[in-house]
Design a protein around this motif. Structure first.
Motif, mmCIF file in Angstrom:
data_model
loop_
_atom_site.group_PDB
_atom_site.id
_atom_site.type_symbol
_atom_site.label_atom_id
_atom_site.label_comp_id
_atom_site.label_asym_id
_atom_site.label_seq_id
_atom_site.Cartn_x
_atom_site.Cartn_y
_atom_site.Cartn_z
ATOM 1 N N TYR A 225 -1.310 -8.947 1.447
ATOM 2 C CA TYR A 225 -0.568 -7.708 1.238
ATOM 3 C C TYR A 225 -0.336 -6.964 2.556
ATOM 4 C CZ TYR A 225 -1.863 -8.124 -3.729
ATOM 5 O OH TYR A 225 -2.030 -8.555 -5.019
ATOM 6 N N ILE A 226 0.726 -6.188 2.586
ATOM 7 C CA ILE A 226 0.931 -5.196 3.632
ATOM 8 C C ILE A 226 0.249 -3.917 3.170
ATOM 9 C CG2 ILE A 226 2.620 -3.876 4.965
ATOM 10 C CD1 ILE A 226 4.657 -6.112 4.316
ATOM 11 N N VAL A 227 -0.563 -3.312 4.055
ATOM 12 C CA VAL A 227 -1.351 -2.149 3.647
ATOM 13 C C VAL A 227 -1.359 -1.098 4.755
ATOM 14 C CG1 VAL A 227 -2.872 -3.566 2.197
ATOM 15 C CG2 VAL A 227 -3.519 -3.085 4.571
ATOM 16 N N GLU A 228 -1.883 0.059 4.405
ATOM 17 C CA GLU A 228 -2.174 1.082 5.404
ATOM 18 C C GLU A 228 -3.379 1.882 4.948
ATOM 19 O OE1 GLU A 228 1.331 3.474 5.774
ATOM 20 O OE2 GLU A 228 0.940 4.612 3.941
ATOM 21 N N SER A 229 -4.057 2.489 5.921
ATOM 22 C CA SER A 229 -5.208 3.334 5.645
ATOM 23 C C SER A 229 -5.142 4.561 6.527
ATOM 24 C CB SER A 229 -6.520 2.581 5.910
ATOM 25 O OG SER A 229 -6.712 1.519 5.017
ATOM 26 N N VAL A 230 -5.891 5.573 6.151
ATOM 27 C CA VAL A 230 -6.087 6.723 7.026
ATOM 28 C C VAL A 230 -7.535 6.696 7.476
ATOM 29 C CG1 VAL A 230 -6.093 9.230 7.224
ATOM 30 C CG2 VAL A 230 -4.297 8.093 5.900
ATOM 31 N N ILE A 231 -7.732 6.475 8.761
ATOM 32 C CA ILE A 231 -9.075 6.383 9.335
ATOM 33 C C ILE A 231 -9.192 7.436 10.432
ATOM 34 C CG2 ILE A 231 -10.746 4.906 10.515
ATOM 35 C CD1 ILE A 231 -9.317 2.500 9.280
ATOM 36 N N GLN A 232 -10.181 8.324 10.277
ATOM 37 C CA GLN A 232 -10.371 9.419 11.231
ATOM 38 C C GLN A 232 -9.068 10.206 11.431
ATOM 39 O OE1 GLN A 232 -12.031 7.427 14.651
ATOM 40 N NE2 GLN A 232 -13.913 6.857 13.573
ATOM 41 N N ASN A 233 -8.439 10.512 10.279
ATOM 42 C CA ASN A 233 -7.216 11.332 10.230
ATOM 43 C C ASN A 233 -6.012 10.691 10.912
ATOM 44 O OD1 ASN A 233 -8.536 13.525 8.884
ATOM 45 N ND2 ASN A 233 -9.417 14.155 10.842
ATOM 46 N N LYS A 234 -6.053 9.388 11.092
ATOM 47 C CA LYS A 234 -4.934 8.679 11.697
ATOM 48 C C LYS A 234 -4.482 7.548 10.780
ATOM 49 C CE LYS A 234 -3.500 6.195 15.885
ATOM 50 N NZ LYS A 234 -3.924 5.657 17.203
ATOM 51 N N ARG A 235 -3.159 7.455 10.567
ATOM 52 C CA ARG A 235 -2.638 6.380 9.714
ATOM 53 C C ARG A 235 -2.658 5.064 10.484
ATOM 54 N NH1 ARG A 235 2.192 3.843 8.135
ATOM 55 N NH2 ARG A 235 3.316 4.784 9.869
ATOM 56 N N ILE A 236 -3.305 4.073 9.889
ATOM 57 C CA ILE A 236 -3.446 2.764 10.519
ATOM 58 C C ILE A 236 -2.761 1.720 9.645
ATOM 59 C CG2 ILE A 236 -5.043 1.067 11.469
ATOM 60 C CD1 ILE A 236 -5.228 3.766 12.830
ATOM 61 N N GLU A 237 -1.874 0.938 10.246
ATOM 62 C CA GLU A 237 -1.157 -0.109 9.518
ATOM 63 C C GLU A 237 -1.922 -1.424 9.593
ATOM 64 O OE1 GLU A 237 2.497 -0.078 11.647
ATOM 65 O OE2 GLU A 237 3.210 1.794 10.741
ATOM 66 N N GLY A 238 -1.687 -2.284 8.589
ATOM 67 C CA GLY A 238 -2.389 -3.560 8.613
ATOM 68 C C GLY A 238 -1.927 -4.492 7.508
ATOM 69 N N ILE A 266 -16.140 0.556 12.442
ATOM 70 C CA ILE A 266 -16.127 1.317 11.184
ATOM 71 C C ILE A 266 -17.109 0.723 10.166
ATOM 72 C CG2 ILE A 266 -13.825 2.313 11.415
ATOM 73 C CD1 ILE A 266 -12.743 0.019 9.733
ATOM 74 N N TYR A 267 -18.093 -0.040 10.651
ATOM 75 C CA TYR A 267 -19.096 -0.597 9.742
ATOM 76 C C TYR A 267 -19.809 0.533 8.990
ATOM 77 C CZ TYR A 267 -18.651 -5.244 11.814
ATOM 78 O OH TYR A 267 -18.167 -6.449 12.224
ATOM 79 N N ASP A 268 -20.067 0.281 7.708
ATOM 80 C CA ASP A 268 -20.782 1.194 6.814
ATOM 81 C C ASP A 268 -19.964 2.430 6.442
ATOM 82 O OD1 ASP A 268 -23.069 -0.458 6.824
ATOM 83 O OD2 ASP A 268 -23.738 0.464 8.704
ATOM 84 N N GLN A 269 -18.711 2.481 6.886
ATOM 85 C CA GLN A 269 -17.854 3.596 6.506
ATOM 86 C C GLN A 269 -17.074 3.260 5.241
ATOM 87 O OE1 GLN A 269 -15.359 5.410 9.489
ATOM 88 N NE2 GLN A 269 -16.792 4.911 11.153
ATOM 89 N N LYS A 270 -16.772 4.306 4.483
ATOM 90 C CA LYS A 270 -15.899 4.156 3.315
ATOM 91 C C LYS A 270 -14.461 4.339 3.762
ATOM 92 C CE LYS A 270 -14.602 6.513 -0.954
ATOM 93 N NZ LYS A 270 -14.925 7.609 -1.899
ATOM 94 N N ILE A 271 -13.606 3.384 3.427
ATOM 95 C CA ILE A 271 -12.187 3.527 3.743
ATOM 96 C C ILE A 271 -11.367 3.307 2.465
ATOM 97 C CG2 ILE A 271 -12.497 2.796 6.136
ATOM 98 C CD1 ILE A 271 -11.147 0.142 5.375
ATOM 99 N N THR A 272 -10.207 3.924 2.447
ATOM 100 C CA THR A 272 -9.279 3.769 1.329
ATOM 101 C C THR A 272 -8.057 3.006 1.817
ATOM 102 O OG1 THR A 272 -10.016 5.813 0.276
ATOM 103 C CG2 THR A 272 -7.854 4.981 -0.361
ATOM 104 N N VAL A 273 -7.682 1.981 1.062
ATOM 105 C CA VAL A 273 -6.560 1.122 1.427
ATOM 106 C C VAL A 273 -5.414 1.352 0.448
ATOM 107 C CG1 VAL A 273 -5.792 -1.260 1.778
ATOM 108 C CG2 VAL A 273 -8.145 -0.612 2.346
ATOM 109 N N SER A 274 -4.218 1.621 0.991
ATOM 110 C CA SER A 274 -3.014 1.762 0.169
ATOM 111 C C SER A 274 -2.221 0.469 0.236
ATOM 112 C CB SER A 274 -2.149 2.918 0.692
ATOM 113 O OG SER A 274 -2.835 4.138 0.595
ATOM 114 N N LEU A 275 -1.878 -0.075 -0.928
ATOM 115 C CA LEU A 275 -1.128 -1.326 -0.995
ATOM 116 C C LEU A 275 0.369 -1.028 -1.024
ATOM 117 C CD1 LEU A 275 -4.042 -2.068 -1.919
ATOM 118 C CD2 LEU A 275 -3.008 -3.822 -3.350
ATOM 119 N N LEU A 276 1.101 -1.662 -0.115
ATOM 120 C CA LEU A 276 2.520 -1.362 0.036
ATOM 121 C C LEU A 276 3.435 -2.490 -0.420
ATOM 122 C CD1 LEU A 276 2.323 0.221 3.612
ATOM 123 C CD2 LEU A 276 2.107 1.369 1.403
#
Length: 309
Positions: A225-238, A266-276
């Motif tokens: 999938y193409i995705v994006e996340s917000v990590i430390q208030n910055k939008r990151i594509e992936g 970002i080990y042990d951090q909670k991240i949210t992934v948006s599926l695009l």
């Protein structure tokens, strides 16, 4: 927005306008109901109340079939707060709650606990023990206990039902674009980043390995999938792979996200992934070299997607 973990916690001196349901997904159909709820408050000294449940009632009443959810309760809270709801009650739906008769539910909960002046509900809504009470009973109880009943039409209910079913179907089939259209936002899930085997680093595709936060939430179709996340208030594509990693003979489903232009720990951090967007099915390659070539193609497709966006 005030959030209450049970009906017993709720206390409001103002009269209320109430709607209730699972609101799983808080999709466009649900949002229409919420808008009607909020519009009912105009020029009146009333408070809005959404009554929902910790789990889908069908998963309690019909144990032979389990419905996977579109939202965690935390996500549902965030979505309803954005809509401007005054009060959200997340009630535990258990056998005892399901045993309340229709009139007990109306008198003990809607009238005495929620201080109701008006309820907005579907024309086909059934409630009370064994779901024996319907909209006609509710209208009768409304007259008896002095509150108004506003019905949601058959067409609107049909739209909501189709949306919920179609969203789950679309996600399970990898049609994320359609699911996002029905939701009115991008489908997401959250997880904790854990240490993996770090094989991606050997082919210049390091990944964040996710352990899902909630196993009751529906998992998208296996694939890339193409995705994006917000990590430390910055939008990151992936881009992300959900699957068994057949090239290395994986035995369990894993979720790995390769972020572009990102190398922070970002080990042990909670991240949210948006599926695009769904790119392709998972493939077993004969070598890491072939896998690397395909990942480069996937990355190019992802870059083209973001450039158009």
């Amino acid at each position: 927005m005030k959030v209450f973990q049970s009906i017993s916690e709720f206390n409001c001196t103002k009269k209320t306008v109430v709607t209730l349901g699972t609101f799983d997904g808080v999709h466009l159909g649900h949002q229409k109901i919420i808008n009607r709820l909020l519009n009912s408050l105009e020029n009146q000294n009333l408070e809005s109340v959404v009554l929902t449940f910790t789990q889908h009632p069908r998963n309690v009443l019909y144990t032979e079939t389990k419905i996977k959810l579109l939202n965690t309760n935390e996500e549902k809270v965030q979505l309803l707060e954005k809509k401007g709801v005054n009060n959200l009650i997340i009630q535990n739906f258990d056998t005892a709650f399901s045993e309340l008769s229709g009139e007990e539910f109306v008198k003990n909960i809607l009238v005495e606990k929620l201080n109701i002046q008006k309820i907005i509900i579907g024309y086909d809504h059934r409630f009370g023990k064994n779901r024996l009470s319907d909209i006609h009973d509710l209208i009768y109880f409304g007259k008896k206990y002095h509150f108004d009943v506003e019905q949601i039409s058959a067409q609107e209910i049909n739209d909501i039902s189709i949306s919920s079913t179609q969203i789950r179907k679309s996600i399970s089939e990898g049609n994320i674009k359609l699911a996002n259209q029905y939701l009115g936002y991008n489908y997401t899930f959250s997880g904790i980043v854990v240490s993996g085997r770090q094989l991606g680093r050997t082919i210049n595709f390091p990944t964040a390995n996710l352990v899902l936060e909630n196993n009751q939430k529906i998992t998208p179709k296996i694939g890339v999938y193409i995705v994006e996340s917000v990590i430390q208030n910055k939008r990151i594509e992936g881009m992300m792979n959900i699957g068994y990693k057949p090239t290395i003979d994986g035995k369990e489903i894993s979720i790995e996200v390769h972020f572009f232009d990102f190398n922070q720990d970002i080990y042990d951090q909670k991240i949210t992934v948006s599926l695009l967007e769904y790119i392709r099915d998972e493939i077993k390659f004969d070598s890491f070299e072939e896998l690397q070539v395909q990942l480069q193609k996937d990355k190019k497709i992802s870059f083209e997607y973001f450039n158009k966006k």
